[in-house]
Design an enzyme around this catalytic site. Sequence first.
Site, PDB file in Angstrom:
ATOM      1  CG  LEU A 192      27.531  -7.453  97.162  1.00  0.00           C
ATOM      2  CD1 LEU A 192      27.582  -5.943  97.338  1.00  0.00           C
ATOM      3  CD2 LEU A 192      26.481  -8.048  98.076  1.00  0.00           C
ATOM      4  CG  ASP A 193      23.128 -11.674  93.368  1.00  0.00           C
ATOM      5  OD1 ASP A 193      24.025 -12.516  93.222  1.00  0.00           O
ATOM      6  OD2 ASP A 193      22.113 -11.845  94.079  1.00  0.00           O
ATOM      7  CE1 TYR A 194      25.430  -5.831  85.319  1.00  0.00           C
ATOM      8  CE2 TYR A 194      23.020  -5.922  85.338  1.00  0.00           C
ATOM      9  CZ  TYR A 194      24.214  -5.419  84.815  1.00  0.00           C
ATOM     10  OH  TYR A 194      24.176  -4.513  83.778  1.00  0.00           O
ATOM     11  CB  THR A 222      22.816  -7.031  95.108  1.00  0.00           C
ATOM     12  OG1 THR A 222      21.773  -7.990  94.898  1.00  0.00           O
ATOM     13  CG2 THR A 222      22.902  -6.701  96.593  1.00  0.00           C
TER      14      THR A 222
END
Length: 245
Positions: free
Chosen positions: A101-103, A105
Amino acid sequence: MERLQKVIARAGIASRRKAEELIKEGKVKVNGKVVTELGVKVSGSDRVEVNEIPLEKEEPVYFLLYKPRGVITSVSDEKGRKVVTDFLPEIKERIYPIGRLDYDTSGLILLTNDGDFAHLLMHPSHEIEKVYVAKVKGMPVKETLRKLEKGVQLEDGKTAPAKVKMLSFDKKKQTAIVEISIHEGRNRQVRRMFEAIGHEVIKLKRERYGFLTLGGLKPGEARELTPHEVKQLRALALDTSSKKS
């Protein structure tokens, strides 16, 4: 006899893909000799070392974490930022995240030391549905959202059809809350999909992974998966793969 990378993955050292990289880089020894070929098979009596450390088989463990925003989906960060494993400090096994998961998100992410399990869930042919809730700039109309349902063209190719539902909108702030379900796992995919239709994502959260939900967890909290849930995930991945073929 099993392939070397599979044995390394099962020991909880790394995913199978990362294990293959370690072999190619000459960081793996079998019975004292460096091995750089991926086709090598080993048995339980063979001594395997990774970075000069002998392999010790760990019991497989499986966790579900509610990842907060501002956390790296990794086991370490050279800049000293918080990583997902920081939220499970009591776990002795060498766990790592399945996918990412993105930073910026938040939401549901799985962690394990079972390389085969991680490989199974991340394989592109095993289309496990992932549900996200996005807060976006502007108020996309039905025709615009339909583009996501049909698939949009990104720089790395057209996306597979998505399921999209408008949950709410704020006319005053000119924002909307949209639920989107995808089964692919490209880098920053949901954000890029909304950008492709002209609506920047302000906030993004993964609500569901297959049949798993956050189930009352708060950001930073985690729980262990039950044996039944692990079995269900395996079955789900294999089922989606068989349907595709």
